[in-house]
Design a protein around this motif. Structure first.
Motif, PDB file in Angstrom:
ATOM      1  N   ASP A 181     -18.704  30.668  -2.403  1.00 15.48           N
ATOM      2  CA  ASP A 181     -17.841  31.896  -2.187  1.00 15.48           C
ATOM      3  C   ASP A 181     -18.951  33.122  -2.058  1.00 15.48           C
ATOM      4  OD1 ASP A 181     -15.271  33.478  -2.033  1.00 15.48           O
ATOM      5  OD2 ASP A 181     -16.456  34.481  -4.029  1.00 15.48           O
ATOM      6  N   LEU A 182     -20.000  33.255  -2.697  1.00 18.02           N
ATOM      7  CA  LEU A 182     -20.804  34.094  -2.462  1.00 18.02           C
ATOM      8  C   LEU A 182     -21.311  34.357  -1.074  1.00 18.02           C
ATOM      9  CD1 LEU A 182     -22.615  36.922  -3.608  1.00 18.02           C
ATOM     10  CD2 LEU A 182     -24.022  35.326  -4.250  1.00 18.02           C
ATOM     11  N   ARG A 183     -21.591  33.189  -0.522  1.00 17.75           N
ATOM     12  CA  ARG A 183     -22.356  32.964   0.824  1.00 17.75           C
ATOM     13  C   ARG A 183     -21.460  33.255   1.683  1.00 17.75           C
ATOM     14  NH1 ARG A 183     -25.532  28.153  -1.709  1.00 17.75           N
ATOM     15  NH2 ARG A 183     -27.509  29.004  -1.590  1.00 17.75           N
ATOM     16  N   ALA A 184     -20.099  32.747   1.576  1.00 15.82           N
ATOM     17  CA  ALA A 184     -19.263  33.265   2.682  1.00 15.82           C
ATOM     18  C   ALA A 184     -19.052  34.587   2.617  1.00 15.82           C
ATOM     19  CB  ALA A 184     -18.083  32.415   2.363  1.00 15.82           C
ATOM     20  N   ARG A 185     -18.900  35.365   1.570  1.00 11.53           N
ATOM     21  CA  ARG A 185     -18.607  36.762   1.640  1.00 11.53           C
ATOM     22  C   ARG A 185     -20.203  37.673   2.394  1.00 11.53           C
ATOM     23  NH1 ARG A 185     -18.592  38.923  -3.536  1.00 11.53           N
ATOM     24  NH2 ARG A 185     -18.852  36.817  -4.703  1.00 11.53           N
ATOM     25  N   ARG A 186     -21.153  37.069   1.826  1.00 14.51           N
ATOM     26  CA  ARG A 186     -22.337  37.492   2.615  1.00 14.51           C
ATOM     27  C   ARG A 186     -22.400  37.447   4.072  1.00 14.51           C
ATOM     28  NH1 ARG A 186     -27.482  36.368  -1.614  1.00 14.51           N
ATOM     29  NH2 ARG A 186     -26.995  37.927  -2.808  1.00 14.51           N
ATOM     30  N   GLU A 187     -21.911  36.289   4.574  1.00 16.80           N
ATOM     31  CA  GLU A 187     -21.861  36.061   5.845  1.00 16.80           C
ATOM     32  C   GLU A 187     -20.864  36.834   6.778  1.00 16.80           C
ATOM     33  OE1 GLU A 187     -21.392  31.680   6.260  1.00 16.80           O
ATOM     34  OE2 GLU A 187     -23.252  31.319   5.031  1.00 16.80           O
TER      35      GLU A 187
ATOM     36  N   GLU B 206     -30.298  43.419   1.659  1.00 16.33           N
ATOM     37  CA  GLU B 206     -29.840  43.922   0.391  1.00 16.33           C
ATOM     38  C   GLU B 206     -28.499  44.689   0.233  1.00 16.33           C
ATOM     39  OE1 GLU B 206     -32.841  44.819  -2.366  1.00 16.33           O
ATOM     40  OE2 GLU B 206     -34.217  43.159  -1.488  1.00 16.33           O
ATOM     41  N   VAL B 207     -28.770  45.964   1.458  1.00 16.50           N
ATOM     42  CA  VAL B 207     -27.536  46.811   1.396  1.00 16.50           C
ATOM     43  C   VAL B 207     -26.325  46.347   1.799  1.00 16.50           C
ATOM     44  CG1 VAL B 207     -27.015  49.015   2.657  1.00 16.50           C
ATOM     45  CG2 VAL B 207     -29.024  48.842   1.683  1.00 16.50           C
ATOM     46  N   LEU B 208     -26.355  45.462   2.911  1.00 12.24           N
ATOM     47  CA  LEU B 208     -25.010  44.859   3.521  1.00 12.24           C
ATOM     48  C   LEU B 208     -24.437  43.906   2.383  1.00 12.24           C
ATOM     49  CD1 LEU B 208     -26.209  43.908   7.116  1.00 12.24           C
ATOM     50  CD2 LEU B 208     -24.568  45.650   6.291  1.00 12.24           C
ATOM     51  N   TRP B 209     -25.486  43.151   1.698  1.00 10.22           N
ATOM     52  CA  TRP B 209     -24.965  42.063   0.782  1.00 10.22           C
ATOM     53  C   TRP B 209     -24.444  42.794  -0.583  1.00 10.22           C
ATOM     54  CZ3 TRP B 209     -29.384  37.871   0.774  1.00 10.22           C
ATOM     55  CH2 TRP B 209     -29.243  37.039   2.115  1.00 10.22           C
ATOM     56  N   GLY B 210     -24.877  44.033  -0.847  1.00  9.74           N
ATOM     57  CA  GLY B 210     -24.476  45.002  -2.053  1.00  9.74           C
ATOM     58  C   GLY B 210     -22.921  44.947  -1.840  1.00  9.74           C
TER      59      GLY B 210
END
Length: 161
Positions: free
Chosen positions: A110-116, A27-31
């Protein structure tokens, strides 16, 4: 064939504790990968619709553990930004079906790409053998969790894709 372990086998409570800690760190990283213009609740709706195209509002509300009016307001906002479409069901003019628009699908991709990307810097620092073990464990976890989440709310026990 008997398998022996050099260390004690991890028990479910310990695995659950470490998994919970990992989820918090995720959650912190994905934030760092903003979900704007949608809230966490709206993002949950998008994920549900992605796996249940054509779901009706009442079923979506049940899946969210919410009320139809609250769920309708969430969908109103998602429709306003172009991520969700509502359609009258072919079987009943009174029933409204919900689905992701192309823009909604693109947003999730796009969200998944940024999270990865946010995760890669952590994973690159892990030894290859531990990354491989993590991958194997997470694939098994995802299979069981996906089955439980995506099929638990199917109408009349029907399975959804």
């Amino acid at each position: 064939m008997t398998v022996t372990y050099s260390t004690p086998r991890p028990q479910p409570p310990e695995v659950a504790r470490v998994t919970s800690e990992a989820a918090e760190l995720l959650e912190v990283l994905w934030g760092r990968a903003s979900t704007a213009p949608v809230s966490a609740s709206q993002l949950r709706v998008l994920f549900i619709l992605e796996h249940n195209e054509g779901i009706n509002l009442r079923t979506l509300a049940d899946t969210l553990g919410s009320t139809p009016p609250s769920t309708s307001r969430l969908c109103d906002r998602l429709e306003a930004v172009g991520f969700v479409r509502r359609q009258t069901a072919a079987t009943s003019r009174r029933e409204v079906q919900l689905e992701l628009s192309r823009r909604g699908h693109a947003f999730l991709a796009d969200l998944r790409a940024r999270r990865e990307t946010a995760l890669q810097s952590v994973l690159e620092r892990m030894p290859a053998a531990q990354r491989a073990a993590l991958l194997t464990g997470l694939e098994a976890f995802c299979a069981v969790a996906s089955e439980r989440i995506h099929h638990a709310h199917a109408p009349d026990g029907a399975r959804t894709a």
